[in-house]
Write a protein that holds these residues in place. Sequence first.
Motif, mmCIF file in Angstrom:
data_model
loop_
_atom_site.group_PDB
_atom_site.id
_atom_site.type_symbol
_atom_site.label_atom_id
_atom_site.label_comp_id
_atom_site.label_asym_id
_atom_site.label_seq_id
_atom_site.Cartn_x
_atom_site.Cartn_y
_atom_site.Cartn_z
ATOM 1 N N GLU B 17 0.834 -1.209 0.000
ATOM 2 C CA GLU B 17 0.000 0.000 0.000
ATOM 3 C C GLU B 17 0.868 1.258 0.000
ATOM 4 N N VAL B 18 1.951 1.213 0.773
ATOM 5 C CA VAL B 18 2.856 2.364 0.852
ATOM 6 C C VAL B 18 3.585 2.540 -0.477
ATOM 7 N N ARG B 19 3.966 1.419 -1.078
ATOM 8 C CA ARG B 19 4.634 1.448 -2.381
ATOM 9 C C ARG B 19 3.700 2.042 -3.437
ATOM 10 N N ALA B 20 2.445 1.608 -3.405
ATOM 11 C CA ALA B 20 1.477 2.098 -4.399
ATOM 12 C C ALA B 20 1.294 3.606 -4.277
ATOM 13 N N VAL B 21 1.120 4.100 -3.051
ATOM 14 C CA VAL B 21 0.912 5.541 -2.867
ATOM 15 C C VAL B 21 2.185 6.307 -3.217
ATOM 16 N N PHE B 103 13.077 8.357 -5.269
ATOM 17 C CA PHE B 103 12.392 7.793 -4.117
ATOM 18 C C PHE B 103 13.430 7.522 -3.044
ATOM 19 N N ILE B 104 13.149 8.005 -1.836
ATOM 20 C CA ILE B 104 14.082 7.777 -0.725
ATOM 21 C C ILE B 104 13.373 6.964 0.349
ATOM 22 N N GLY B 105 13.791 5.723 0.496
ATOM 23 C CA GLY B 105 13.194 4.831 1.495
ATOM 24 C C GLY B 105 14.012 4.811 2.768
ATOM 25 N N GLY B 106 15.270 5.216 2.658
ATOM 26 C CA GLY B 106 16.144 5.268 3.829
ATOM 27 C C GLY B 106 17.378 6.048 3.475
ATOM 28 N N THR B 107 17.949 6.748 4.468
ATOM 29 C CA THR B 107 19.081 7.626 4.168
ATOM 30 C C THR B 107 20.289 7.324 5.045
ATOM 31 N N GLY B 108 20.175 6.319 5.892
ATOM 32 C CA GLY B 108 21.300 6.021 6.776
ATOM 33 C C GLY B 108 21.764 7.223 7.565
ATOM 34 N N LEU B 125 12.905 18.318 -10.686
ATOM 35 C CA LEU B 125 13.092 17.077 -9.935
ATOM 36 C C LEU B 125 11.925 16.855 -8.983
ATOM 37 N N LYS B 126 11.456 15.623 -8.893
ATOM 38 C CA LYS B 126 10.439 15.261 -7.906
ATOM 39 C C LYS B 126 11.014 14.197 -6.973
ATOM 40 N N ILE B 127 10.870 14.437 -5.659
ATOM 41 C CA ILE B 127 11.425 13.521 -4.657
ATOM 42 C C ILE B 127 10.300 13.040 -3.748
ATOM 43 N N VAL B 128 10.222 11.733 -3.517
ATOM 44 C CA VAL B 128 9.271 11.167 -2.555
ATOM 45 C C VAL B 128 10.046 10.453 -1.459
ATOM 46 N N LEU B 129 9.803 10.856 -0.212
ATOM 47 C CA LEU B 129 10.456 10.216 0.934
ATOM 48 C C LEU B 129 9.461 9.390 1.734
ATOM 49 N N ASN B 130 9.895 8.232 2.186
ATOM 50 C CA ASN B 130 9.152 7.465 3.191
ATOM 51 C C ASN B 130 9.876 7.585 4.514
ATOM 52 N N VAL B 131 9.151 7.972 5.538
ATOM 53 C CA VAL B 131 9.774 8.251 6.829
ATOM 54 C C VAL B 131 8.991 7.531 7.918
ATOM 55 N N ILE B 132 9.697 6.791 8.785
ATOM 56 C CA ILE B 132 8.975 6.075 9.843
ATOM 57 C C ILE B 132 9.369 6.485 11.253
ATOM 58 N N THR B 133 10.460 7.230 11.395
ATOM 59 C CA THR B 133 10.806 7.667 12.751
ATOM 60 C C THR B 133 10.501 9.153 12.905
ATOM 61 N N LEU B 134 10.205 9.534 14.151
ATOM 62 C CA LEU B 134 9.886 10.940 14.410
ATOM 63 C C LEU B 134 11.109 11.819 14.175
ATOM 64 N N PRO B 175 2.133 3.394 11.160
ATOM 65 C CA PRO B 175 1.901 4.549 10.290
ATOM 66 C C PRO B 175 3.208 4.967 9.638
ATOM 67 N N ILE B 176 3.101 5.575 8.482
ATOM 68 C CA ILE B 176 4.283 6.044 7.756
ATOM 69 C C ILE B 176 3.982 7.436 7.210
ATOM 70 N N TYR B 177 5.019 8.268 7.142
ATOM 71 C CA TYR B 177 4.885 9.588 6.540
ATOM 72 C C TYR B 177 5.439 9.525 5.121
ATOM 73 N N ILE B 178 4.674 10.021 4.184
ATOM 74 C CA ILE B 178 5.103 10.064 2.779
ATOM 75 C C ILE B 178 5.189 11.535 2.383
ATOM 76 N N ILE B 179 6.404 11.959 2.056
ATOM 77 C CA ILE B 179 6.680 13.375 1.799
ATOM 78 C C ILE B 179 7.085 13.544 0.344
ATOM 79 N N THR B 180 6.393 14.448 -0.356
ATOM 80 C CA THR B 180 6.677 14.692 -1.766
ATOM 81 C C THR B 180 7.200 16.112 -1.937
ATOM 82 N N ILE B 181 8.411 16.220 -2.466
ATOM 83 C CA ILE B 181 9.024 17.532 -2.713
ATOM 84 C C ILE B 181 9.068 17.746 -4.226
#
Lengths: 182, 182, 182, 182
Positions: B17-21, B103-108, B125-134, B175-181
Amino acid sequence: MRDELFIRGNIPMTKSEVRAVSLSKLEPEPDSIVYDIGAGTGSVSVEAALMVPRGQVYAFEQKPEGCELIAQNAAKFGIRNLTIVSGKAPETLRGLPHPDRVFIGGTGGNMPDILDYLLQNNSGLKIVLNVITLESLNQAVSYINERNLQAEIISLQVSKAEKIGSYHMLRGQNPIYIITIH
Amino acid sequence: MRDELFIRGNIPMTKSEVRAVSLSKLEPEPDSIVYDIGAGTGSVSVEAALMVPRGQVYAFEQKPEGCELIAQNAAKFGIRNLTIVSGKAPETLRGLPHPDRVFIGGTGGNMPDILDYLLQNNSGLKIVLNVITLESLNQAVSYINERNLQAEIISLQVSKAEKIGSYHMLRGQNPIYIITIH
Amino acid sequence: MRDELFIRGNIPMTKSEVRAVSLSKLEPEPDSIVYDIGAGTGSVSVEAALMVPRGQVYAFEQKPEGCELIAQNAAKFGIRNLTIVSGKAPETLRGLPHPDRVFIGGTGGNMPDILDYLLQNNSGLKIVLNVITLESLNQAVSYINERNLQAEIISLQVSKAEKIGSYHMLRGQNPIYIITIH
Amino acid sequence: MRDELFIRGNIPMTKSEVRAVSLSKLEPEPDSIVYDIGAGTGSVSVEAALMVPRGQVYAFEQKPEGCELIAQNAAKFGIRNLTIVSGKAPETLRGLPHPDRVFIGGTGGNMPDILDYLLQNNSGLKIVLNVITLESLNQAVSYINERNLQAEIISLQVSKAEKIGSYHMLRGQNPIYIITIH
């Protein structure tokens, strides 16, 4: 596709996140026959049509205003593999090519009849329902349980940040149930 | 695409679901150059590669186990337009063709450096981030505010019914945050 | 207590579910000294005052309209152990009896100063914050991490059914973060 | 009250946030007669008993292990106004003083019978149900609609941050429906 790309009028439109998840569950093939029942503005029909370049999408919609919007959106995106069917399902489904993928965004209170018609002689059929009322959820869950169908049921809740001055405030959207029968 | 289609190992995988969005927010063009940073199992890379038949996907992943899984998943789906880059971003990004979708799923832990590198000379440029930590959410929101970037921030929460005897019980996913820049 | 019991005006009010969870996290004792900072309509102050019959509640509120509403709500419920303090925290906190419980519904941008003041010489203090913007969440999480405080952070999302004809439709409310420092 | 204050065993326990909202919806008076049907560990019974110092709580529980836990928790908190009734409702309800507040955490599949019994001659009765399966939600909503009852239905979803190294990651808990009939 972003919501603002579509012409909307006063017809409720599936939100982009719900559309993305629903179409991902639907998994259309490039040559799929897709039904979009309760097509509303046609946003799902248009995205589905782009996913089935060698297939065909049938958009079923009761309201004339909806049918008009679907036609406008199909034209806007240059869609050629989309047929709009006006009227009330399941009657309007009869005589058309059997689908292998069905998206149901609304049933006008006719959910069991529509599901009966679709499931009677379709093996390999995949159906995705969007449900927003508890009564429709009940109907769908009862239908699935009574016929012992394989189904995935998810609840999806999106909150979207709104800029208030220099702050981002999360606004809750309405939760939706997405049910996949396969 | 369904999660169970992918080879997973012990690497965390973005849920379907997260991948689709996220991919819907990314809006790749058929000829897009897509970066998948923190590619994990490669599930996003594989789906993106199928969406850009005339483009190219670069999957950046630090862990050797992840790179191996990405290669296996690419092979499983017959993907030919996917390049796997092992190592730590943003160093690994240098010298490669400029992307139009990221797409950024993790940045270490390197989010600001990676975003600085990506945004320095990329208009459109379009960037989509998935973020799970506060803490990562904090970093992303601060970055967006300090540079006055246009961004959409959503929180997505999925619950999935599990069958317990003859009952369907909703299980909450994280829950996950999906951020689009953009 | 139900939201409709309170006099509201145009001041935003903590919703009943959020108030219930927040006061449950606050765990006031019958003789607690409770601060309600950013008291708004006074709904939290009033409920807290009823929970500390041998204690005292101080309601801190910047807006004169808010102070007036707090007074009206206190009168409506016959509250006698509630002191309203007009003005901007943390200045307004000085010279008052030290609290053992603090609810913070709003900080007017002054969160670190207020937390610094409260935490400087209060062992056994419990603080519950309600946070609705990502920037305030960031501020709170950063504060907690920098000082290595013990904290519980939850996100609460309520949807409430609305009757549309004979159907119940779930309406999503805005998610809120409830942070407990102890 | 915090979950860790209660003795739990292997019986599922209502989580503190759900308990707080449910008891807030129940609005017991100091002299209320409260039924807790499907009392589990007794966490709701204990909190309710503390809220009705001049009233009485009846905890109904089928499982002997549950009854034992309720007794232990009542003892731990020094509760004296709590009666434990072992066996299956609605049979076990007969002959006891009529309640004015009823919390239903579980019905063992007997929801309509229990509601019929409770509602037959009780004006001014308030009932709060916790429901976690779609089938029980179905049963409750159908019951409410068929009898045209006034009810509030909410869905509550809590996510709680877990510390992973120096990061806070939100973990989704299972959503629950809280239904108030009055």
